[in-house]
Design a protein around this motif. Structure first.
Motif, PDB file in Angstrom:
ATOM      1  N   VAL A  82      73.918  62.794 -27.095  1.00 57.42           N
ATOM      2  CA  VAL A  82      75.602  62.951 -27.880  1.00 57.42           C
ATOM      3  C   VAL A  82      76.038  64.176 -28.385  1.00 57.42           C
ATOM      4  O   VAL A  82      77.074  64.502 -28.768  1.00 57.42           O
ATOM      5  CB  VAL A  82      75.667  61.882 -28.692  1.00 57.42           C
ATOM      6  N   SER A  83      74.909  64.916 -28.720  1.00 60.86           N
ATOM      7  CA  SER A  83      75.445  65.827 -29.056  1.00 60.86           C
ATOM      8  C   SER A  83      75.987  67.726 -27.999  1.00 60.86           C
ATOM      9  O   SER A  83      77.047  68.357 -28.740  1.00 60.86           O
ATOM     10  CB  SER A  83      74.436  66.773 -29.756  1.00 60.86           C
ATOM     11  N   GLN A  84      75.962  66.981 -27.152  1.00 63.72           N
ATOM     12  CA  GLN A  84      77.025  68.158 -25.800  1.00 63.72           C
ATOM     13  C   GLN A  84      78.471  68.868 -26.429  1.00 63.72           C
ATOM     14  O   GLN A  84      78.595  69.151 -25.753  1.00 63.72           O
ATOM     15  CB  GLN A  84      77.231  67.712 -24.537  1.00 63.72           C
ATOM     16  N   PRO A  85      79.284  67.696 -26.855  1.00 61.35           N
ATOM     17  CA  PRO A  85      80.944  67.784 -26.880  1.00 61.35           C
ATOM     18  C   PRO A  85      81.085  68.366 -28.531  1.00 61.35           C
ATOM     19  O   PRO A  85      81.222  69.469 -28.369  1.00 61.35           O
ATOM     20  CB  PRO A  85      81.332  66.487 -26.823  1.00 61.35           C
ATOM     21  N   VAL A  86      80.072  68.482 -29.442  1.00 64.79           N
ATOM     22  CA  VAL A  86      80.604  69.095 -30.366  1.00 64.79           C
ATOM     23  C   VAL A  86      79.701  70.540 -30.178  1.00 64.79           C
ATOM     24  O   VAL A  86      80.010  71.887 -30.581  1.00 64.79           O
ATOM     25  CB  VAL A  86      79.692  68.437 -31.103  1.00 64.79           C
ATOM     26  N   GLN A  87      78.489  70.257 -29.530  1.00 67.31           N
ATOM     27  CA  GLN A  87      77.884  71.953 -29.169  1.00 67.31           C
ATOM     28  C   GLN A  87      79.324  72.827 -28.076  1.00 67.31           C
ATOM     29  O   GLN A  87      79.197  74.169 -28.529  1.00 67.31           O
ATOM     30  CB  GLN A  87      76.681  72.048 -27.644  1.00 67.31           C
ATOM     31  N   MET A  88      79.758  72.121 -27.487  1.00 65.00           N
ATOM     32  CA  MET A  88      80.316  73.213 -26.864  1.00 65.00           C
ATOM     33  C   MET A  88      81.962  73.590 -27.686  1.00 65.00           C
ATOM     34  O   MET A  88      82.765  74.225 -27.278  1.00 65.00           O
ATOM     35  CB  MET A  88      81.026  72.208 -25.210  1.00 65.00           C
TER      36      MET A  88
END
Length: 180
Positions: A82-88
């Motif tokens: 779930v954190s991948q979009p924000v991490q990118m």
């Protein structure tokens, strides 16, 4: 839930600011002990002052979004997905500033993009490439972005905080946040 989110953002913001302040204090003490002349520190002062302002606004800009992401996952195993979009959204602009640091045109653009501005604008200020009005405009853009991201993060946080049945999707949290 909004009070909980506000408390979380305020507490983590205070901790992050204290961490940055401690690093600055240790750096200044280390510079004095190492005998660095005041010229080097004098050159860094404008960029450091602006960095603190950009750090604070940038931290608030992302803190609510990260809190919402954290609330989407009820188990630690779900957090990475779930954190991948924000991490990118955080890492790609950071690497763009690092890799395009010598390109004046790219740095000028990156200094106005809210996710890369906290690094790009202080770098441009230190290099003497920014006009006196540019940091103020960038801070205003970041402040507007922070308000928007706080609203988004608050809605996602509110829509997903009390769900305990596994991973919550962004869409489900968004719809649930509207009904709360």
């Amino acid at each position: 839930t909004r009070a909980l989110l506000a408390g979380k953002v305020a507490a983590l913001g205070l901790l992050a600011f204290v961490q940055v302040a401690l690093i600055a204090i240790v750096t200044l003490i280390g510079a004095r002990l190492a005998g660095l002349d005041r010229g080097v520190l004098h050159l860094l002062q404008p960029a450091i002052g602006w960095f603190v302002a950009f750090f604070l606004v940038g931290f608030v800009m992302l803190a609510a979004l990260w809190a919402g992401v954290g609330a989407l996952a009820s188990r630690p195993e779900d957090l990475n997905g779930v954190s991948q979009p924000v991490q990118m959204a955080v890492m790609l602009p950071f690497f763009a500033v690092i890799f395009l640091g010598e390109n004046d045109f790219a740095m000028r653009i990156l200094s106005y993009v809210p996710f890369s501005a906290p690094i790009a604008m202080p770098t441009r200020i230190f290099n003497g490439d920014a006009a006196g009005w540019e940091p103020f405009v960038t801070l205003a853009i970041m402040a507007v972005t922070a308000v928007v991201l706080l609203a988004i993060g608050s809605r996602v946080y509110e829509g997903s905080l009390l769900r305990t049945n596994g991973k919550t999707s962004w869409a489900t949290a968004w719809r649930s946040g509207a009904t709360s």
